[in-house]
Design a protein around this motif. Structure first.
Motif, PDB file in Angstrom:
ATOM      1  N   ALA A  24      48.804  69.022 -51.495  1.00 34.06           N
ATOM      2  CA  ALA A  24      48.054  69.632 -52.613  1.00 34.06           C
ATOM      3  C   ALA A  24      46.564  69.373 -52.478  1.00 34.06           C
ATOM      4  CB  ALA A  24      48.541  69.061 -53.953  1.00 34.06           C
ATOM      5  N   MET A  25      46.235  68.199 -51.842  1.00 35.91           N
ATOM      6  CA  MET A  25      44.840  67.818 -51.668  1.00 35.91           C
ATOM      7  C   MET A  25      44.553  67.566 -50.191  1.00 35.91           C
ATOM      8  SD  MET A  25      43.848  67.866 -54.798  1.00 35.91           S
ATOM      9  CE  MET A  25      44.733  68.040 -56.339  1.00 35.91           C
ATOM     10  N   ARG A  51      33.684  72.211 -52.363  1.00 36.90           N
ATOM     11  CA  ARG A  51      34.294  73.512 -52.749  1.00 36.90           C
ATOM     12  C   ARG A  51      33.427  74.224 -53.773  1.00 36.90           C
ATOM     13  NH1 ARG A  51      37.370  73.467 -57.058  1.00 36.90           N
ATOM     14  NH2 ARG A  51      37.688  71.287 -56.649  1.00 36.90           N
ATOM     15  N   TYR A 102      38.221  77.246 -66.091  1.00 35.94           N
ATOM     16  CA  TYR A 102      39.354  76.771 -65.285  1.00 35.94           C
ATOM     17  C   TYR A 102      39.989  77.904 -64.477  1.00 35.94           C
ATOM     18  CZ  TYR A 102      38.919  71.990 -66.711  1.00 35.94           C
ATOM     19  OH  TYR A 102      38.437  70.714 -66.849  1.00 35.94           O
ATOM     20  N   GLN A 108      50.556  75.208 -56.261  1.00 35.73           N
ATOM     21  CA  GLN A 108      49.196  75.035 -56.790  1.00 35.73           C
ATOM     22  C   GLN A 108      48.854  76.145 -57.778  1.00 35.73           C
ATOM     23  OE1 GLN A 108      46.362  75.055 -53.565  1.00 35.73           O
ATOM     24  NE2 GLN A 108      46.119  72.856 -53.562  1.00 35.73           N
ATOM     25  N   LEU A 126      38.225  77.530 -61.363  1.00 33.72           N
ATOM     26  CA  LEU A 126      38.805  76.488 -60.500  1.00 33.72           C
ATOM     27  C   LEU A 126      39.838  77.100 -59.565  1.00 33.72           C
ATOM     28  CD1 LEU A 126      39.569  73.668 -59.539  1.00 33.72           C
ATOM     29  CD2 LEU A 126      40.820  73.332 -61.657  1.00 33.72           C
ATOM     30  N   VAL A 161      47.336  74.421 -66.162  1.00 34.51           N
ATOM     31  CA  VAL A 161      45.920  74.028 -66.271  1.00 34.51           C
ATOM     32  C   VAL A 161      45.120  75.028 -67.109  1.00 34.51           C
ATOM     33  CG1 VAL A 161      43.800  73.619 -64.963  1.00 34.51           C
ATOM     34  CG2 VAL A 161      45.970  72.708 -64.131  1.00 34.51           C
ATOM     35  N   MET A 210      50.853  75.880 -61.040  1.00 33.62           N
ATOM     36  CA  MET A 210      50.377  74.777 -61.905  1.00 33.62           C
ATOM     37  C   MET A 210      49.049  75.145 -62.556  1.00 33.62           C
ATOM     38  SD  MET A 210      51.450  71.271 -60.002  1.00 33.62           S
ATOM     39  CE  MET A 210      51.218  70.260 -61.452  1.00 33.62           C
ATOM     40  N   ILE A 247      31.829  71.946 -69.227  1.00 36.92           N
ATOM     41  CA  ILE A 247      33.131  71.255 -69.260  1.00 36.92           C
ATOM     42  C   ILE A 247      32.976  69.740 -69.356  1.00 36.92           C
ATOM     43  CG2 ILE A 247      34.289  73.061 -67.922  1.00 36.92           C
ATOM     44  CD1 ILE A 247      34.347  71.159 -65.543  1.00 36.92           C
ATOM     45  N   PHE A 266      46.071  66.456 -66.395  1.00 40.64           N
ATOM     46  CA  PHE A 266      46.714  67.351 -65.423  1.00 40.64           C
ATOM     47  C   PHE A 266      47.352  66.613 -64.253  1.00 40.64           C
ATOM     48  CE2 PHE A 266      45.680  70.916 -67.717  1.00 40.64           C
ATOM     49  CZ  PHE A 266      44.335  71.196 -67.835  1.00 40.64           C
ATOM     50  N   LYS A 325      40.743  58.913 -54.633  1.00 39.50           N
ATOM     51  CA  LYS A 325      39.283  58.758 -54.544  1.00 39.50           C
ATOM     52  C   LYS A 325      38.831  57.367 -54.083  1.00 39.50           C
ATOM     53  CE  LYS A 325      38.514  62.079 -58.333  1.00 39.50           C
ATOM     54  NZ  LYS A 325      38.000  62.263 -59.707  1.00 39.50           N
ATOM     55  N   ILE A 357      46.610  60.381 -61.403  1.00 36.57           N
ATOM     56  CA  ILE A 357      46.690  60.023 -59.981  1.00 36.57           C
ATOM     57  C   ILE A 357      45.524  60.591 -59.180  1.00 36.57           C
ATOM     58  CG2 ILE A 357      49.172  59.677 -59.944  1.00 36.57           C
ATOM     59  CD1 ILE A 357      49.479  62.392 -58.601  1.00 36.57           C
ATOM     60  N   ALA A 410      48.656  63.914 -50.894  1.00 32.43           N
ATOM     61  CA  ALA A 410      49.343  64.362 -52.119  1.00 32.43           C
ATOM     62  C   ALA A 410      50.272  65.522 -51.813  1.00 32.43           C
ATOM     63  CB  ALA A 410      48.329  64.736 -53.200  1.00 32.43           C
ATOM     64  N   PHE A 428      29.630  73.298 -65.145  1.00 26.71           N
ATOM     65  CA  PHE A 428      29.980  71.872 -65.220  1.00 26.71           C
ATOM     66  C   PHE A 428      29.327  71.190 -66.408  1.00 26.71           C
ATOM     67  CE2 PHE A 428      32.888  71.412 -61.923  1.00 26.71           C
ATOM     68  CZ  PHE A 428      32.551  72.304 -60.913  1.00 26.71           C
TER      69      PHE A 428
HETATM   70  C1  LIG Z   1      39.356  66.115 -60.051  1.00 29.25           C
HETATM   71  C2  LIG Z   1      40.207  67.279 -59.613  1.00 29.25           C
HETATM   72  C3  LIG Z   1      39.729  68.522 -59.338  1.00 29.25           C
HETATM   73  C4  LIG Z   1      38.267  68.883 -59.359  1.00 29.25           C
HETATM   74  C5  LIG Z   1      37.956  69.805 -60.493  1.00 29.25           C
HETATM   75  C6  LIG Z   1      38.418  69.453 -61.732  1.00 29.25           C
HETATM   76  C7  LIG Z   1      38.121  70.284 -62.800  1.00 29.25           C
HETATM   77  O1  LIG Z   1      38.550  69.898 -64.007  1.00 29.25           O
HETATM   78  C8  LIG Z   1      37.382  71.493 -62.649  1.00 29.25           C
HETATM   79  C9  LIG Z   1      37.127  72.317 -63.743  1.00 29.25           C
HETATM   80  C10 LIG Z   1      36.412  73.492 -63.560  1.00 29.25           C
HETATM   81  C11 LIG Z   1      35.949  73.851 -62.313  1.00 29.25           C
HETATM   82  C12 LIG Z   1      36.198  73.042 -61.226  1.00 29.25           C
HETATM   83  C13 LIG Z   1      36.917  71.857 -61.392  1.00 29.25           C
HETATM   84  C14 LIG Z   1      37.213  70.999 -60.312  1.00 29.25           C
HETATM   85  O2  LIG Z   1      36.742  71.320 -59.068  1.00 29.25           O
HETATM   86  C15 LIG Z   1      41.694  67.048 -59.425  1.00 29.25           C
HETATM   87  C16 LIG Z   1      42.534  67.010 -60.685  1.00 29.25           C
HETATM   88  C17 LIG Z   1      42.202  67.986 -61.752  1.00 29.25           C
HETATM   89  C18 LIG Z   1      42.858  69.370 -61.649  1.00 29.25           C
HETATM   90  C19 LIG Z   1      42.393  70.234 -62.819  1.00 29.25           C
HETATM   91  C20 LIG Z   1      44.410  69.270 -61.638  1.00 29.25           C
HETATM   92  C21 LIG Z   1      45.070  70.442 -60.928  1.00 29.25           C
HETATM   93  C22 LIG Z   1      46.537  70.136 -60.564  1.00 29.25           C
HETATM   94  C23 LIG Z   1      46.893  70.677 -59.183  1.00 29.25           C
HETATM   95  C24 LIG Z   1      46.911  72.187 -59.188  1.00 29.25           C
HETATM   96  C25 LIG Z   1      48.250  70.186 -58.692  1.00 29.25           C
HETATM   97  C26 LIG Z   1      48.288  68.684 -58.518  1.00 29.25           C
HETATM   98  C27 LIG Z   1      49.526  68.299 -57.716  1.00 29.25           C
HETATM   99  C28 LIG Z   1      49.652  66.792 -57.525  1.00 29.25           C
HETATM  100  C29 LIG Z   1      50.720  66.483 -56.482  1.00 29.25           C
HETATM  101  C30 LIG Z   1      49.966  66.089 -58.842  1.00 29.25           C
END
Ligand SMILES: C/C(=C\Cc1cc(O)c2ccccc2c1O)CCC[C@H](C)CCC[C@H](C)CCCC(C)C
Ligand SMILES: C[S@@+](CC[C@H](N)C(=O)[O-])C[C@H]1O[C@@H](n2cnc3c(N)ncnc32)[C@H](O)[C@@H]1O
Length: 245
Positions: A237-238, A140, A200, A179, A203, A187, A182, A30, A41, A50, A45, A234, A27
């Motif tokens: 997805a979430m 997570r 990623y 998921q 992730l 991603v 995507m 990134i 990504f 949140k 939204i 969502a 972290f």
């Molecule tokens: C804030 C989000 C996820 C937490 C998260 C974000 C990151 O950038 C990480 C990078 C590296 C390791 C961990 C994480 C991490 O835990 C949520 C949005 C960011 C996501 C990268 C977006 C992924 C898109 C989904 C697969 C699909 C979304 C569907 C929705 C209906 C639009």
């Protein structure tokens, strides 16, 4: 393009970032692009997923990262409330603090946020200190999730609530496929433009290794919460676990 620390590609993704120290480093690496990529990504939204808390509350945002949730909580609890943002990534906390300084010039409420660099499994707060707690996309990523939840039980006031927001480990094959596609085809390739392919890919693996809604409800009860209810959001997805102390 923000300068990010490159990680040796030789580390296999499956073994990558298994321990807390490796995740802390992940972290930190990134941090410079974390907010931008999240907005890109999800077209922003992820910030809608949140929202939480009420006027005057003292709220703990665990795994606060760059402060997205902390800022939303700050607006909700107002100038009479208090928000504690806690994370073990020094780099992301520095970004959170810089954002707070810039935003405080237009919204005084943001002065009610205080940042702590600490581990979620060893919270530096007294018992029954908080009216509510949140952890957004953090549980997570925590190695000892039960210990982190036990700490949240300890620092929450009786009857208060914890909101856990994260990816949903769906039981629907279709959602899992959406998921995974995507993450694998959008991603990770975009993240690799920033030299963050393995970060990623982690992730994606972290979602596969996460818990289902039923398993999260059981873990919260085992950790000492009196009630726990899981909601898919969502489109599945979430997910949002709401646990009562
Ligand atoms: C804030 C989000 C996820 C937490 C998260 C974000 C990151 O950038 C990480 C990078 C590296 C390791 C961990 C994480 C991490 O835990 C949520 C949005 C960011 C996501 C990268 C977006 C992924 C898109 C989904 C697969 C699909 C979304 C569907 C929705 C209906 C639009
Ligand atoms: C995906 S980010 C989420 C950040 C923020 N809550 C958000 O919604 O954007 C996960 C955060 O958890 C933090 N984290 C992971 N394990 C932790 C631990 N054991 N203690 C404290 N922070 C941790 C990471 O440093 C990172 O900032």
């Amino acid at each position: 393009m923000a300068a990010v620390r490159r990680r040796s590609e030789s580390v296999s993704v499956e073994k990558f970032a298994e321990g807390a120290a490796e995740r802390q480093e992940l972290f930190n690496s990134i941090a410079p692009v974390y907010d931008k990529l999240n907005d890109v990504f999800t077209l922003g939204i992820h910030r809608l997923w949140k929202r939480w808390a009420k006027e005057g509350d003292k709220v703990l945002d665990v795994c606060c990262g760059s402060g997205d949730l902390s800022f939303l909580l700050s607006e909700k609890v107002g100038i009479n409330g208090k928000v504690i943002g806690l994370d073990f990534s020094k780099e992301l906390l520095q970004i959170a603090s810089t954002r707070q300084h810039k935003r405080s010039q237009s919204k005084a409420c943001y002065k009610n946020i205080e940042w702590f660099e600490a581990d979620a499994t060893n919270l530096p707060f007294l018992d029954s200190s908080f009216d509510a707690a949140t952890i957004g996309y953090g549980l997570r990523n925590i190695v000892d999730r039960k210990k982190a939840l036990e700490e949240m039980v300890r620092v929450l006031k009786p009857g208060s609530k914890l909101s856990v927001l994260d990816f949903n480990k769906s039981t629907s094959k279709l959602m899992c496929t959406i998921q995974e596609c995507m993450l694998d085809y959008i991603v990770v390739p975009v993240a690799s433009w920033y030299g963050l392919r393995s970060e990623y890919r982690y992730l994606n693996n972290s979602i596969k290794e996460y818990l289902t809604g039923n398993e999260l409800e059981k873990l919260a009860l085992d950790a000492g919460f009196s009630q726990a209810k899981y909601y898919e959001i969502a489109g599945g997805a979430m997910g949002n676990l709401v646990a009562t102390r």
